[in-house]
Write a protein that holds these residues in place. Structure first.
Motif, PDB file in Angstrom:
ATOM      1  N   CYS A 156       0.821  -1.213   0.000  1.00 25.19           N
ATOM      2  CA  CYS A 156       0.000   0.000   0.000  1.00 25.19           C
ATOM      3  C   CYS A 156       0.856   1.264   0.000  1.00 25.19           C
ATOM      4  O   CYS A 156       0.390   2.334  -0.372  1.00 25.19           O
ATOM      5  CB  CYS A 156      -0.924   0.005   1.214  1.00 25.19           C
ATOM      6  SG  CYS A 156      -2.032  -1.415   1.249  1.00 25.19           S
ATOM      7  N   GLU A 178      -0.793  -4.837   5.980  1.00 23.44           N
ATOM      8  CA  GLU A 178      -1.880  -5.615   6.567  1.00 23.44           C
ATOM      9  C   GLU A 178      -1.759  -7.127   6.371  1.00 23.44           C
ATOM     10  O   GLU A 178      -1.949  -7.901   7.297  1.00 23.44           O
ATOM     11  CB  GLU A 178      -3.202  -5.106   5.982  1.00 23.44           C
ATOM     12  CG  GLU A 178      -4.440  -5.675   6.603  1.00 23.44           C
ATOM     13  CD  GLU A 178      -4.578  -5.349   8.086  1.00 23.44           C
ATOM     14  OE1 GLU A 178      -3.963  -4.381   8.562  1.00 23.44           O
ATOM     15  OE2 GLU A 178      -5.280  -6.103   8.769  1.00 23.44           O
ATOM     16  N   CYS A 238      -1.839   2.180   5.151  1.00 27.96           N
ATOM     17  CA  CYS A 238      -2.408   0.866   5.368  1.00 27.96           C
ATOM     18  C   CYS A 238      -3.016   0.797   6.775  1.00 27.96           C
ATOM     19  O   CYS A 238      -2.561   1.480   7.693  1.00 27.96           O
ATOM     20  CB  CYS A 238      -1.343  -0.207   5.152  1.00 27.96           C
ATOM     21  SG  CYS A 238      -2.056  -1.857   4.984  1.00 27.96           S
ATOM     22  N   ASP A 239      -4.023  -0.057   6.910  1.00 26.44           N
ATOM     23  CA  ASP A 239      -4.969  -0.034   8.041  1.00 26.44           C
ATOM     24  C   ASP A 239      -4.450   0.489   9.385  1.00 26.44           C
ATOM     25  O   ASP A 239      -5.021   1.396   9.963  1.00 26.44           O
ATOM     26  CB  ASP A 239      -5.496  -1.449   8.292  1.00 26.44           C
ATOM     27  CG  ASP A 239      -6.501  -1.879   7.242  1.00 26.44           C
ATOM     28  OD1 ASP A 239      -6.543  -1.280   6.162  1.00 26.44           O
ATOM     29  OD2 ASP A 239      -7.232  -2.851   7.506  1.00 26.44           O
ATOM     30  N   CYS A 250      -6.651  -0.164   0.236  1.00 28.38           N
ATOM     31  CA  CYS A 250      -7.796  -0.878  -0.322  1.00 28.38           C
ATOM     32  C   CYS A 250      -8.821   0.099  -0.895  1.00 28.38           C
ATOM     33  O   CYS A 250      -9.064   1.166  -0.330  1.00 28.38           O
ATOM     34  CB  CYS A 250      -8.422  -1.780   0.730  1.00 28.38           C
ATOM     35  SG  CYS A 250      -7.393  -3.223   1.044  1.00 28.38           S
ATOM     36  N   ALA A 253      -8.571   1.398   6.137  1.00 26.43           N
ATOM     37  CA  ALA A 253      -7.618   2.429   5.732  1.00 26.43           C
ATOM     38  C   ALA A 253      -8.343   3.678   5.242  1.00 26.43           C
ATOM     39  O   ALA A 253      -8.012   4.797   5.650  1.00 26.43           O
ATOM     40  CB  ALA A 253      -6.701   1.887   4.639  1.00 26.43           C
TER      41      ALA A 253
END
Ligand code: FES
Length: 569
Positions: free
Chosen positions: A56, A88, A124-125, A197, A203
């Motif tokens: 990401c 992730e 990313c998350d 995503c 995210a």
């Protein structure tokens, strides 16, 4: 020796002789080719979470150059430093376990190194929450810039975007609707560009939360990762951080009870990720600001769902960007927001909303008058099965399952789930409630995104798409289903979830916000007395794993470490 309290002269290495410390630091900094003039500049540190293990963030080198350009334009010296990155899908057992580690890394490196402001590059998350947690604890002026979402791809006539479509196609494959060859083709087309995503997963939700809190520049959350505007946003972020030399605004002035409430409201209007509640609770908790699930329900009752994005709706983040992004959502929610909240630009949220919004695509962002849903996307449930609460993403669930009393089918661990879920002899029907135990924060699983229990193969083959599923785990923000998550206290510490047995009756009422185990108290007491935790005791663990085991808090406290709360809180 010249006295300065900014730039390179901040936070000197202690040799017991201040002038020697300055002299030595300047000498070593000169070895990097900086001139004496440059070394007198105030410094913007850039916390860079680039990693080869984080797809990401693969465009961060280019974004970094743009951030640096902005800092130089603002008269500062940009100095990049690496931190832990959390990709992730590359972390075992789950990225959440390392969010607090990244937050500690970020906090301590902001505090220990000489910088006057900091830019946080994440996406990313878990990276954005980790950076915000670290930044609010360090409380140095900070601006967040996110990676931005991936672009979508194509499979035949269909648009594909990670990762709602990942799950959709995997479900089809498990049900025997598509072949191995087809799933292999889909696999190579789900994630095709840099960025996070492509749906309103964790995210994207956290990017929108950061913008709503006021920690990122207006209009930056939804810009696609590969769009030229993302580089312009990165440049503007560097410039904004440099401008804070003259007018420092600390995270503690931005992240307040009122801005956190605004962020909860936007999260609900987005139909955003359940994970964001955990992260927002942890960020606010670093400043001693409580996030109450009861208050979440009150806000949810009066906040409509406005955003038609997967997994709740039909569109993707690039559509959200072109439709008007966070600004368009904020304008619809305006009467419900605290407009006096400060942001990184020095403007209030109200000031921001004075500017012309531009056209809004109502196919993607609904008006408050004609919302997608009249109530917010998330609801907290309470009852004897979840005394401290559980979360259901009602906007991403099958409403026909909202009022239900049914038999429990229990899996005692992720291993048990994996071993039995596809067993043709598994005693389960589509009317049952599936329960997963020992997947909470203190469990050895570390609260993975496993709450989205797969539909047993024998049922999915018959076309069953959704069932009530209950666990102390989390769920990917990209998933859809009637899935009750974050049950607290968790099974591994002896919470009521640990006491459920196959055959028990469970009652769920989304209308009443309740979740109850219909078993006599005497029987529960017997089971409670026989409970033993399956978790390896902290004393038998070492290193970070031990720190995690000793310190991690329950979901309703954001799964932060107890020691990371403010002193006295
Ligand atoms: Fe990084 Fe989804 S894998 S945001």
């Amino acid at each position: 020796m010249e006295e300065r309290s900014q730039g390179l002269a901040r936070g000197l290495t202690n040799y017991g002789d201040r002038d020697f410390s300055v002299y030595l630091r300047n000498s070593f900094a000169s070895s990097m080719g900086y001139s004496r003039e440059v070394l007198k500049k105030p410094i913007v540190g850039i916390a860079n979470s680039f990693s080869g293990f984080n797809n990401c963030h693969r465009h961060f080198p280019e974004m970094l150059e743009a951030v640096k350009r902005g800092v130089l334009l603002g008269g500062g010296l940009p100095v990049e430093f690496p931190t832990i990155s959390l990709g992730e899908v590359f972390l075992n057992p789950t990225s959440l376990k390392f969010r607090n580690l990244m937050s500690m890394d970020t906090e301590e490196m902001i505090r220990a190194q000489p910088m006057d402001a900091v830019v946080l590059m994440g996406g990313c998350d878990k990276t954005v929450p980790a950076q915000l947690m670290g930044a609010v604890s360090a409380d140095l002026p900070a601006v967040q810039i996110v990676a931005g979402p991936m672009m979508t791809s194509r499979y035949g006539g269909e648009r594909l975007g990670a990762c709602t479509d990942c799950r959709r196609f995997w479900g089809k494959y498990r049900a025997g609707e598509i072949s191995t060859e087809e799933i292999n083709t889909v696999e190579s087309r789900l994630a095709t560009t840099a960025g996070t995503c492509a749906v309103m997963g964790t995210a994207s939700t956290m990017a929108c939360v950061a913008e709503t809190l006021g920690m990122s520049l207006p209009g930056t959350a939804a810009i696609p990762a590969v769009h030229a505007d993302r580089l312009r946003a990165a440049e503007a972020t560097g410039l904004a951080a440099a401008r804070m030399f003259e007018r420092p605004i600390r995270p503690s002035q931005i992240v307040t009870e009122r801005s956190v409430e605004n962020a909860i409201r936007v999260l609900l209007a987005l139909g955003g990720s359940t994970n964001a509640i955990i992260h927002l609770t942890a960020i606010a908790g670093r400043l001693g600001i409580p996030v109450s699930l009861k208050r979440l329900n009150e806000i949810s009752e009066e906040t409509p769902v406005l955003v038609n994005l997967k997994p709740v709706g039909a569109n993707y983040m690039e559509d959200f960007f072109h439709a008007g992004g966070v600004g368009a959502v904020l304008r619809e929610l305006r009467p419900l927001l605290h407009l006096d909240c400060m942001t990184v630009t020095g403007e209030t949220l109200g000031d921001r909303l004075e500017t012309d919004p531009g056209p809004v695509d109502r196919n993607v962002i609904a008006s408050a008058e004609e919302p997608l849903e009249p109530k917010g996307g998330l609801v907290a449930l309470f009852g004897n099965l979840a005394p401290r609460g559980a979360i259901l993403k009602r906007s991403a669930a099958d409403k026909r399952l909202f009022e239900k009393e049914a038999r429990a089918v229990v899996f005692t661990s992720l291993e048990d789930l994996a071993a039995r879920i596809d067993d043709p002899d598994l005693d389960v029907t589509e009317d049952d409630v599936m329960v997963l135990q020992n997947a909470g924060p203190k469990s050895s699983a570390g609260m993975p995104e496993a709450g989205y229990l797969p539909i047993p193969k024998k049922l999915s083959a018959k076309g069953v798409k959704d069932m009530v599923r209950i666990s102390d785990a989390r769920m990917s923000g990209t998933a859809f289903g009637t899935i009750v998550l974050h049950v607290a206290p968790e099974a591994a510490v002896g919470g009521p979830l640990a006491l459920v047995r196959t055959g028990d009756r469970i009652r769920l009422s989304v209308e009443e916000g309740t979740l109850d185990l219909l078993v006599e108290e005497e029987e529960l007491e017997r089971r409670r007395a026989a409970f033993t935790s399956p978790v390896v005791p902290a004393a038998e663990r070492r290193g970070y794993d031990r720190l995690y085991a000793e310190q991690v808090l329950q979901a309703d406290e954001g799964c932060d470490f107890a020691i990371m709360k403010p002193v006295g809180a």
